[in-house]
Write an enzyme that holds these catalytic residues in place. Structure first.
Site, PDB file in Angstrom:
ATOM      1  N   ASP A  34      38.370 101.549  84.945  1.00 14.79           N
ATOM      2  CA  ASP A  34      38.321 102.123  84.339  1.00 14.79           C
ATOM      3  C   ASP A  34      39.337 103.042  83.691  1.00 14.79           C
ATOM      4  OD1 ASP A  34      35.729 101.335  84.603  1.00 14.79           O
ATOM      5  OD2 ASP A  34      35.466 102.490  86.347  1.00 14.79           O
ATOM      6  N   GLU A 216      27.705 100.375  78.714  1.00 17.74           N
ATOM      7  CA  GLU A 216      28.306 100.798  79.699  1.00 17.74           C
ATOM      8  C   GLU A 216      29.507 101.251  78.841  1.00 17.74           C
ATOM      9  OE1 GLU A 216      28.475  99.419  83.335  1.00 17.74           O
ATOM     10  OE2 GLU A 216      29.984  98.512  83.085  1.00 17.74           O
TER      11      GLU A 216
END
Length: 342
Positions: A34, A216
């Site tokens: 991420d 997401e």
């Protein structure tokens, strides 16, 4: 040794050094899910998921992130609603203050919510990062992967969440913010998994029920007045983790009818290049502002899932004739790339 030969050797050594400093290969470091960065005053401030703390890196070049200055800015106290599973942090500078947004829970994934820190120092490596609490919309539901952006001088947040209180699927929501620490509007659903390529793979365990479909990691992207949201689809536990695209087609950013999902993914695994499950990206510009780059994580081998083998990578992107982003194909670890333009 003659003077002329010494000069040639010196030139060649310098040329090799210059080449090494101006090129790089992926991954940028061995682990870093991420990845996210913000550029300010000549430096990139970079962060990624560390699970139990928030860490910040400072560097002139993201290509050198593995050797960059590094600082732990916050570790949660034990026994709180936000002590565990700290995911997908993002650092933003808003109104001359620094904010770190992140998702966390109390040890039970069902309780994941968004939280924020604030730092009023000019340099986020200085001053004090203060915990400012939960950021939630109405209704207050499971939420991760918050991304904050300005549109028409107003602040908005997009994130991944559940419709109800159970994990049936992850959707993309948007809401208007009153300020960097408060959401003032109801959440609005703008995307949910609909295509087969968003529903590939399943895993039956305590966190991810079988056949859970996932949207997401939403990221706001603007170019030439055109607005997009790039998001991650499928479970991160699959090799099919990939990126999809939403295009904004109207005036009201909170109107779901103004968001159009592209029918095919725009960034997927490349078995030929040895890159699997590319996703949860962010975007940044080169130091001189002339180039657009994608920063993302991926695995080097099939079946490595959501573990710490996910490593940060970056590559320059292009733009299609219709103004949409063209991310290309994830490059191999043998591909030598030029660093972003200075």
């Amino acid at each position: 040794m003659s003077t002329s030969l010494q000069i040639i050797i010196f030139f060649l050594v310098g040329l090799i050094g210059f080449s090494q400093e101006n090129t790089f290969t992926n991954p940028l470091k061995s682990s870093g899910p991420d990845p996210y960065s913000t550029y300010d005053n000549g430096y990139y401030y970079y962060t990624n998921t560390e699970q139990n703390k928030l860490v910040l890196w400072k560097t002139k070049s993201l290509a050198n992130i593995s050797g960059a200055e590094k600082k732990e800015i916050w570790m949660p106290p034990a026994g709180t609603a936000y002590s565990n599973s700290i995911w997908a942090p993002e650092i933003h500078k808003i109104n001359d203050k620094w904010y770190m947004y992140f998702a966390a829970d109390d040890g039970d994934n069902n309780n994941h919510r968004m939280y924020a820190l604030e730092n009023i120092s000019e340099d986020p490596f200085k001053g004090e990062w203060k915990f400012k609490g939960k950021i939630s919309a109405w209704p207050d539901r499971w939420a991760i992967d918050g991304n904050v952006f300005h549109y028409k001088n107003e602040l908005f947040m997009i994130w991944s969440g559940w419709e109800g209180n159970t994990n049936s699927q992850q959707n993309i929501y948007i809401a208007k913010m009153k300020n960097p620490l408060e959401i003032e509007s109801k959440r609005v659903l703008i995307a949910e998994p609909t295509y087969n390529w968003e529903k590939q793979g399943d895993l039956d365990d305590d966190i991810n029920p079988p056949h859970v479909s996932v949207n997401e990691g939403p990221q706001y992207l603007e170019k030439g007045g055109k607005i997009f949201i790039v998001f991650s689809a499928n479970g991160c536990w699959t090799d099919y983790y990939s990126l999809g695209l939403l295009s904004f087609t109207g005036e009201d950013i909170l109107n779901p009818a103004n968001w159009e999902k592209h029918s095919k993914p725009i960034f997927t695994k490349s078995e030929e290049n040895g890159v699997y499950a590319p996703g949860h990206n962010s975007f940044f510009k080169s130091p001189d502002g002339t180039e657009d780059w994608i920063l993302y994580h991926a695995n080097s081998n099939p079946g490595e899932g959501c573990a710490n083998k996910r490593s940060p990578r970056m590559q320059k992107i292009n733009w299609n004739q219709d103004g949409s982003p063209n991310l290309g194909v994830p490059v191999s670890e043998d591909t030598v790339l030029k660093v972003p333009s200075e």
